[in-house]
Design a protein around this motif. Structure first.
Motif, short mmCIF file in Angstrom:
data_model
loop_
_atom_site.label_atom_id
_atom_site.label_comp_id
_atom_site.label_asym_id
_atom_site.label_seq_id
_atom_site.Cartn_x
_atom_site.Cartn_y
_atom_site.Cartn_z
N PHE A 182 0.82 -1.21 0.00
CA PHE A 182 0.00 0.00 0.00
C PHE A 182 0.85 1.27 0.00
O PHE A 182 0.41 2.31 -0.46
CB PHE A 182 -1.00 -0.03 1.16
N GLY A 183 2.08 1.14 0.48
CA GLY A 183 2.99 2.27 0.38
C GLY A 183 3.24 2.60 -1.09
O GLY A 183 3.35 3.77 -1.47
N LEU A 184 3.30 1.56 -1.93
CA LEU A 184 3.54 1.79 -3.35
C LEU A 184 2.28 2.23 -4.08
O LEU A 184 2.36 2.97 -5.06
CB LEU A 184 4.10 0.51 -4.00
N ILE A 185 1.11 1.78 -3.61
CA ILE A 185 -0.13 2.10 -4.33
C ILE A 185 -0.79 3.37 -3.80
O ILE A 185 -1.11 4.28 -4.57
CB ILE A 185 -1.13 0.93 -4.19
N ALA A 186 -1.01 3.41 -2.49
CA ALA A 186 -1.83 4.49 -1.92
C ALA A 186 -1.04 5.76 -1.65
O ALA A 186 -1.56 6.85 -1.81
CB ALA A 186 -2.51 3.99 -0.64
N LEU A 187 0.22 5.60 -1.26
CA LEU A 187 0.99 6.80 -0.89
C LEU A 187 1.13 7.80 -2.04
O LEU A 187 0.84 8.98 -1.86
CB LEU A 187 2.36 6.38 -0.33
N PRO A 188 1.53 7.35 -3.25
CA PRO A 188 1.65 8.32 -4.34
C PRO A 188 0.32 9.02 -4.63
O PRO A 188 0.30 10.23 -4.91
CB PRO A 188 2.06 7.46 -5.54
N GLN A 189 -0.80 8.28 -4.53
CA GLN A 189 -2.11 8.89 -4.80
C GLN A 189 -2.44 9.95 -3.77
O GLN A 189 -2.97 11.00 -4.11
CB GLN A 189 -3.19 7.81 -4.78
N MET A 190 -2.15 9.65 -2.50
CA MET A 190 -2.47 10.61 -1.45
C MET A 190 -1.60 11.85 -1.57
O MET A 190 -2.08 12.98 -1.43
CB MET A 190 -2.31 9.97 -0.07
N LEU A 191 -0.30 11.64 -1.85
CA LEU A 191 0.59 12.79 -1.94
C LEU A 191 0.23 13.62 -3.17
O LEU A 191 0.28 14.85 -3.14
CB LEU A 191 2.05 12.33 -1.99
N ALA A 192 -0.17 12.97 -4.27
CA ALA A 192 -0.55 13.69 -5.48
C ALA A 192 -1.79 14.53 -5.21
O ALA A 192 -1.97 15.61 -5.78
CB ALA A 192 -0.82 12.72 -6.62
N ARG A 193 -2.67 14.04 -4.34
CA ARG A 193 -3.90 14.76 -4.01
C ARG A 193 -3.64 15.80 -2.93
O ARG A 193 -4.56 16.35 -2.36
CB ARG A 193 -4.95 13.73 -3.56
#
Lengths: 439, 166
Positions: A123-134
């Motif tokens: 989830f660090g690879l999947i969710a983290l980039p999405q959250m930081l991008a948002r």
């Protein structure tokens, strides 16, 4: 030499070696061997060797490499992405929806994966980039993944429960069921915290763009078909165990094939991903096993030196009463959790503590769940916080260890609250096993 | 020297990687056993022991590879704060304890294994496979660990003396 002095020397010697950076397995083993050579005749070494050999052929231990392999394949199968998408379309409209979705997806993934490393890294690879991008606050993004990943331990299958069951001699199936409610309580507390945090600090979690929020219902429902494979897999693994078709070790084997099937369905299955998963399995399970082996040697030597009786008598002599003793044990667990990982704590303390707890009329399965809750605290408590280490390994370079520690702090407090609740109300961990298994 | 070290690295890695395939073997055997037992009421006599043996080989013979890749967990609070030179120096010191553990265990395991080989010991179950090969594997695993740990130590000594990695 008196047993008091021996006990102190063992602890000091192990701590010094560990502090010098010698891996835990060799630190423990060296102390065990030195103790044996000093106190006993060389023949006793054969007993240590036999203990290690028996451990390497332990039937329950087999579940560890298999669940690690299953997690490795799932991690590379694209299941987590699908799961994340399917969950977060519902929570997407809420403030902090991505973080809430992450925790829920973590909880679902936890019913297939039994090790925290696999969850946090995935989830660090999947969710983290999405959250930081948002433009989510770093703290919210890091904390929800690092803490949510820990759910893998409480929600079955769980490698901690398997090893506890092996050491404590109780049913792994009952332990798995016992962990379900505490796991859900913990997930609910985490989600509650995210909602509260976003309500207090709206800028921490910018709301999704209108385009992303107004996904038509039909499309949202269509995305739920992604959930089918994970749900089938989790039901297959856990179901085969509870129907009595398979032992936990066998269920893990079925899980490996199921995970491969899922990867094939997702068109992600290929030789490199399988090879990497197999290599990872060898390295992780060899690392864990050599720790188990070393623990076998020190327990063997210390028991023979009269240490077990000594610790038990000292605990009894403290006269804390049943609940006082349980609290005292937990204080030791939490303290150790700041410095060493759960395997070391399990092998070093459970054989000493469990007979006392059982003698006071406590339940073996409940004790296991309480132990697991304490290890949950250990995952998050610095300086040795495995969750934070895994999180760091997949974070962008600007994220520091200190930032991750601070981000996980609120979840650490919540875990302590949940641990108190689970300790005080044994019904929370015993209700499900009693309902389903203890007729 | 470089060649010897490469040989040690190579054998640890190669043996460790080879163990990977056993993971698949175990999963397939388990599925077969469940199938035979549940649907055909014909449990096998060999599934349980062969899978346990395969997993035993993974743990034992994967150990040296995990050491080579530095996967054995350590507490790095103080250790990570040291300069590479200091780390190498501390490693040389703790190597003494590592080799104490491994060599003493190796000596005892050797006797344990030799007895078993002499008796051609088996598990005395219904299937009754020989168990002494597992004890040979345990001896081998300790030898591999010792070689790998020593290779690490030699690299540290070289680094301390020459100031560059070997």
């Amino acid at each position: 030499m008196s047993i008091e002095l021996i006990s102190i020397l063992i602890v000091v010697a192990m701590l010094v070696l560990m502090a010098l950076g010698l891996p835990l397995a060799w630190s423990i083993g060296a102390v065990a061997v030195a103790l044996t050579l000093y106190l006993f005749e060389p023949g006793v070494l054969m007993m240590l060797v036999a203990r290690v050999f028996d451990m390497s052929l332990n039937y329950t231990l087999m579940a560890v490499p298999l669940f690690v392999l299953m997690a490795g394949i799932l991690q590379r199968s694209g299941v987590a992405e699908d799961l994340f998408d399917a969950v977060h379309v519902w929570a997407g409209g809420l403030r902090g929806g991505l973080a809430i979705g992450t925790i829920i997806a973590n909880a679902i993934m936890a019913s297939m994966v039994g090790i925290i490393g696999a969850e946090i890294v995935t989830f660090g690879l999947i969710a983290l980039p999405q959250m930081l991008a948002r433009k989510y606050d770093d703290k919210l993004a890091l904390g929800s993944i690092a803490a949510g990943g820990g759910l893998a331990t409480l929600i079955p299958p769980s490698v901690v429960f398997i090893v506890y069951g092996m050491v404590a001699g109780c049913s792994v199936g009952e332990l798995f069921l016992g962990g379900v409610l505490p796991g859900l309580i913990l997930a609910a507390l985490f989600i509650g915290y995210v909602v509260w945090h976003c309500w207090r600090n709206p800028e921490a979690a910018p709301i999704a763009a209108a385009k992303e929020r107004n996904i038509p219902w039909r499309k949202k429902l269509a995305m739920q078909k992604n959930l089918a494979a994970p749900v089938c897999l989790a039901t297959g693994v856990l179901g085969s165990m509870y129907l009595g078709i398979a032992t936990p070790s066998e269920a893990a084997g079925v899980g490996v094939l199921g995970a491969m099937g899922t990867a094939i369905l997702n068109r992600r299955f290929n030789w490199p991903m399988l090879r990497d998963s197999l290599y990872e399995m060898v390295k992780i399970s060899a690392m864990l096993s050599w720790l188990f082996f070393a623990a076998q040697t020190i327990i063997g030597a210390y028991t023979l030196a009269g240490g077990t009786t000594f610790v038990q008598n000292s605990l009894k002599a403290m006269d804390l009463g049943p609940w006082g003793t349980i609290v005292f044990m937990q204080v030791i667990w939490i303290f150790l959790g700041c410095f060493i990982d759960w395997i070391g704590i399990l092998f070093l303390t459970v054989p000493l503590f469990l007979p006392i707890a059982l003698g006071m009329g406590f339940d073996n399965v409940w004790f296991g769940v309480v132990f697991c809750m304490n290890m949950h605290i250990g995952y998050l408590s610095p300086p040795f916080a495995p969750s934070a280490f895994y999180m760091k390994s997949v974070s962008p370079p600007h994220v520091t260890m200190a930032q991750i520690y601070i981000a996980t702090l609120p979840y650490l407090w919540l875990t302590i609250v949940a641990t108190i609740v689970v300790t005080a109300w044994p019904g929370l961990s015993l209700w499900l096993p009693q309902l389903l298994l203890r007729h | 020297m470089k060649k010897i070290l490469a040989l040690v690295d190579g054998s640890s890695t190669w043996i460790g990687k080879a163990m990977g395939i056993l993971g698949l073997f175990v999963a397939v055997v388990i599925a077969y056993e469940i199938l035979m037992r549940t649907f055909f009421s014909r449990p096998t006599v060999w599934a349980s022991e062969s899978t346990v043996f395969a997993c035993g080989l993974i743990y034992l013979l994967g150990g040296a590879w995990a050491l080579q890749e530095d996967k054995h967990v350590r507490i790095d609070m103080l250790y990570n704060k040291l300069s590479p030179q200091r780390q190498a120096l501390v490693d040389c010191f703790t190597y003494l304890f590592f080799s104490l553990y491994i060599l003493v265990m190796l000596k005892a395991t050797w006797i344990y294994m030799a007895e078993s080989v002499q008796l051609r010991e088996s598990t005395t179950s219904a299937w009754d496979p020989p168990i002494y090969p597992m004890k040979i594997a345990m001896t081998l695993s300790l030898i591999l660990l010792f070689l790998q740990g020593t290779a690490r130590m030699i690299r540290n000594v070289y680094f301390l003396m020459k100031g560059k990695p070997l």
